[in-house]
Design a protein around this motif. Sequence first.
Motif, PDB file in Angstrom:
ATOM      1  N   HIS A 103       0.719  -1.218  -0.014  1.00 27.50           N
ATOM      2  CA  HIS A 103       0.122   0.043   0.150  1.00 27.50           C
ATOM      3  C   HIS A 103       0.951   1.345   0.061  1.00 27.50           C
ATOM      4  CE1 HIS A 103      -3.437   2.584   0.713  1.00 27.50           C
ATOM      5  NE2 HIS A 103      -2.886   2.853   1.892  1.00 27.50           N
ATOM      6  N   ARG A 104       1.704   1.195   0.779  1.00 26.65           N
ATOM      7  CA  ARG A 104       2.719   2.513   1.022  1.00 26.65           C
ATOM      8  C   ARG A 104       4.206   2.109   1.680  1.00 26.65           C
ATOM      9  NH1 ARG A 104       0.535   7.913   2.936  1.00 26.65           N
ATOM     10  NH2 ARG A 104       2.212   8.699   1.949  1.00 26.65           N
ATOM     11  N   PHE A 106       7.051   3.987   3.657  1.00 29.13           N
ATOM     12  CA  PHE A 106       7.562   5.313   4.528  1.00 29.13           C
ATOM     13  C   PHE A 106       9.121   5.178   4.824  1.00 29.13           C
ATOM     14  CE2 PHE A 106       3.407   4.539   6.131  1.00 29.13           C
ATOM     15  CZ  PHE A 106       2.709   5.471   5.556  1.00 29.13           C
ATOM     16  N   TRP A 124      -3.327   6.204  11.151  1.00 25.48           N
ATOM     17  CA  TRP A 124      -2.015   6.741  11.211  1.00 25.48           C
ATOM     18  C   TRP A 124      -1.256   5.717  11.764  1.00 25.48           C
ATOM     19  CZ3 TRP A 124      -1.639  11.822   9.644  1.00 25.48           C
ATOM     20  CH2 TRP A 124      -2.944  12.419   9.395  1.00 25.48           C
ATOM     21  N   HIS A 137       3.170   9.035  10.563  1.00 26.06           N
ATOM     22  CA  HIS A 137       2.747   8.888   9.081  1.00 26.06           C
ATOM     23  C   HIS A 137       1.327   8.659   8.871  1.00 26.06           C
ATOM     24  CE1 HIS A 137       6.946   8.103   8.513  1.00 26.06           C
ATOM     25  NE2 HIS A 137       7.070   7.270   9.460  1.00 26.06           N
ATOM     26  N   SER A 138       0.628   9.181   7.688  1.00 25.74           N
ATOM     27  CA  SER A 138      -0.691   8.829   7.421  1.00 25.74           C
ATOM     28  C   SER A 138      -0.555   7.744   6.552  1.00 25.74           C
ATOM     29  CB  SER A 138      -1.149  10.085   6.592  1.00 25.74           C
ATOM     30  OG  SER A 138      -2.397   9.748   6.163  1.00 25.74           O
ATOM     31  N   ARG A 139      -1.562   6.865   6.732  1.00 26.60           N
ATOM     32  CA  ARG A 139      -1.838   5.612   6.113  1.00 26.60           C
ATOM     33  C   ARG A 139      -2.030   5.741   4.686  1.00 26.60           C
ATOM     34  NH1 ARG A 139      -7.051   2.859   7.261  1.00 26.60           N
ATOM     35  NH2 ARG A 139      -7.569   4.200   5.389  1.00 26.60           N
ATOM     36  N   ASP A 140      -2.944   6.706   4.379  1.00 22.95           N
ATOM     37  CA  ASP A 140      -3.416   7.150   3.022  1.00 22.95           C
ATOM     38  C   ASP A 140      -2.653   8.647   2.843  1.00 22.95           C
ATOM     39  OD1 ASP A 140      -4.621   4.748   2.463  1.00 22.95           O
ATOM     40  OD2 ASP A 140      -6.462   5.469   3.821  1.00 22.95           O
ATOM     41  N   PRO A 141      -2.402   8.923   1.606  1.00 22.26           N
ATOM     42  CA  PRO A 141      -1.942  10.056   1.214  1.00 22.26           C
ATOM     43  C   PRO A 141      -3.199  11.195   1.628  1.00 22.26           C
ATOM     44  CG  PRO A 141      -1.781   8.827  -0.571  1.00 22.26           C
ATOM     45  CD  PRO A 141      -2.506   8.180   0.394  1.00 22.26           C
ATOM     46  N   VAL A 142      -2.663  12.280   2.578  1.00 21.55           N
ATOM     47  CA  VAL A 142      -3.611  13.423   2.878  1.00 21.55           C
ATOM     48  C   VAL A 142      -2.563  14.609   2.263  1.00 21.55           C
ATOM     49  CG1 VAL A 142      -4.260  14.727   4.963  1.00 21.55           C
ATOM     50  CG2 VAL A 142      -3.959  12.338   5.128  1.00 21.55           C
ATOM     51  N   GLU A 143      -3.512  15.243   1.604  1.00 22.12           N
ATOM     52  CA  GLU A 143      -3.100  16.498   0.845  1.00 22.12           C
ATOM     53  C   GLU A 143      -2.537  17.669   1.611  1.00 22.12           C
ATOM     54  OE1 GLU A 143      -4.732  20.084  -2.104  1.00 22.12           O
ATOM     55  OE2 GLU A 143      -5.724  18.295  -1.872  1.00 22.12           O
ATOM     56  N   VAL A 146       2.731  16.257   5.880  1.00 22.49           N
ATOM     57  CA  VAL A 146       4.167  15.814   5.710  1.00 22.49           C
ATOM     58  C   VAL A 146       4.233  14.866   6.805  1.00 22.49           C
ATOM     59  CG1 VAL A 146       5.307  17.238   4.026  1.00 22.49           C
ATOM     60  CG2 VAL A 146       5.116  17.717   6.420  1.00 22.49           C
TER      61      VAL A 146
END
Length: 191
Positions: A103-104, A106, A124, A137-143, A146
């Motif tokens: 998924h991501r 980091f 998170w 860190h955010s699990r999903d991208p957050v506009e 950082v």
Amino acid sequence: NRLTVFDLEKHTSKTYSWEARKSISRIAISSDDRTLVVVDIDGRCMCVNMINGAVTHRMNFKKPVRCVKISPCGMYVAVTHGRQVQIWRMPNGGKSLRPFELHRTFTGHYADVTCLDWSRDSSWVVTGSEDTTARIHSRDPVEGFVPITLSGHRSTLVGVYWRDGANGLWTVSRDGSLFVWRWQTRQSVHD
């Protein structure tokens, strides 16, 4: 390389019939006690159905894993190896050609990641490192978001924990220091 589960209430134990190729180094259990993730010293992983004891999926992380933790929602597993943290989608229980899906990933720590924890809502992840910092860190991208770095410890972090019901977390270092981190969310202002 075998795993035994002890039921302290019923005074029973059960050893699973499967074996890991090498010694087991890390395990994680889902919050509903249905799924078990087992990782050996070389980074080979097995996803096990705890109800019937069957291995449902296998995967190789190709590196030794320092920490593994299943998200509270049971849909993701976070794995640390070296300075990286990877978030993988968990197998959905059915037969799939891609049982684990990345998924991501980091990065950002300057030394090996030693510990991690999920927020209660599984949105998170906080990580702790030998570089004496914690990162959120955010699990999903957050506009516009950082990763946040929390520093102040003087020794390797050995534990990071989200505080239940509060905006904050705890970090613990090898020298015994416990830091309590709190924050407030910004309220939107309407004109």
